[in-house]
Each structure stands twice: as structure tokens, then as C-alpha cells.
Scaffold this active site. Structure first.
Site, mmCIF file in Angstrom:
data_model
loop_
_atom_site.group_PDB
_atom_site.id
_atom_site.type_symbol
_atom_site.label_atom_id
_atom_site.label_comp_id
_atom_site.label_asym_id
_atom_site.label_seq_id
_atom_site.Cartn_x
_atom_site.Cartn_y
_atom_site.Cartn_z
ATOM 1 N N GLU A 31 0.842 -1.195 0.000
ATOM 2 C CA GLU A 31 0.000 0.000 0.000
ATOM 3 C C GLU A 31 0.875 1.241 0.000
ATOM 4 O O GLU A 31 1.779 1.329 0.821
ATOM 5 C CB GLU A 31 -0.915 0.009 1.225
ATOM 6 C CG GLU A 31 -1.924 -1.115 1.200
ATOM 7 C CD GLU A 31 -2.764 -1.203 2.474
ATOM 8 O OE1 GLU A 31 -2.423 -0.536 3.481
ATOM 9 O OE2 GLU A 31 -3.747 -1.939 2.474
ATOM 10 N N HIS A 83 -8.693 1.069 2.406
ATOM 11 C CA HIS A 83 -8.707 0.809 3.851
ATOM 12 C C HIS A 83 -9.683 1.729 4.583
ATOM 13 O O HIS A 83 -9.345 2.356 5.582
ATOM 14 C CB HIS A 83 -7.290 0.923 4.428
ATOM 15 C CG HIS A 83 -7.127 0.169 5.718
ATOM 16 N ND1 HIS A 83 -7.448 -1.158 5.852
ATOM 17 C CD2 HIS A 83 -6.674 0.561 6.925
ATOM 18 C CE1 HIS A 83 -7.202 -1.544 7.089
ATOM 19 N NE2 HIS A 83 -6.739 -0.519 7.760
#
Length: 120
Positions: free
Chosen positions: A62, A81
């Protein structure tokens, strides 16, 4: 649907072996931690059709690289997220943070303290 912490035994908990055991109409949902799923194996299963789809709130890397194959798959739903980003959840998180802060400032141990030994 995966809901686990990331530790040495849960890294790549879902790999090609586990994906091969799933029904071809199954959908894998990961809202825990990205490295719990072997992303390379996931891409292969999605491309081969041995897994119908995935919904990911977390990724192994990420942010993802621009050329990450997951970004191009029509059967992969990716969100940044934010799975818990509801008004109710954020309100509860704020209230818990205030209660914890108030407890510490009052010399008390917060109810949700994971390492109370460091407060001694």
C-alpha cells in the site's frame, strides 16, 4: 471474509493452496491486513476463474504500484482501507479515544490499554 491480525503465522495465510480449495463462485473479502493474502496467488486465481471475485480493503503493498495487476481486474473491488469509515464507527472511535485520554490524564489505566505494564 478475513478478520485476523498480521503475525508470522498469518502472513500468506491464504495462498494458492487455500484458494484452490475454494468454490469457483466464491468471493474472498479481506478487511484485516494485506499480507494475510498472497496477492500473487490471488491474482492468478482471479485471472484463471478459480475464484469469482475479491473485495479488498487492504493490499499486500500500500499504496499499490500503478501496474499492479489487481487494479486491472474486473472481478476485484479495491477500497483504500476505509471499510470502517461509517459515521457510527468514527463517532465510537472518537469517544473511546477521549475516554482513554481522560483516564490517562487522571492517572488511571484506560479500559482498552493493551500494555498496562508500561504505565506503572
Amino acid at each position: 471474509s478475513l478478520h485476523t491480525d498480521l503475525n508470522p503465522t498469518s502472513r500468506h495465510l491464504i495462498s494458492s493452496n487455500e484458494l484452490a480449495c475454494m468454490q469457483p463462485h466464491a468471493v474472498l473479502i479481506n478487511t484485516s491486513r494485506g499480507p494475510v493474502v498472497d496477492q500473487r496467488a490471488l491474482v492468478e486465481a482471479l485471472q484463471a476463474g478459480t475464484l469469482a471475485a475479491c473485495g479488498l480493503d487492504v493490499l499486500e503493498q500500500e499504496p499499490p504500484a500503478a501496474d499492479d495487476p489487481l487494479l486491472a481486474l474486473p472481478n476485484a473491488l479495491l477500497v483504500p482501507h476505509i471499510g470502517s469509515a461509517t459515521r457510527e464507527t468514527r463517532y465510537a472511535m472518537r469517544e473511546l479515544a477521549v475516554r482513554n485520554l481522560t483516564a490517562v490524564l487522571s492517572g488511571e489505566t484506560p479500559a482498552t490499554c493493551l500494555n498496562p505494564e508500561v504505565l506503572s
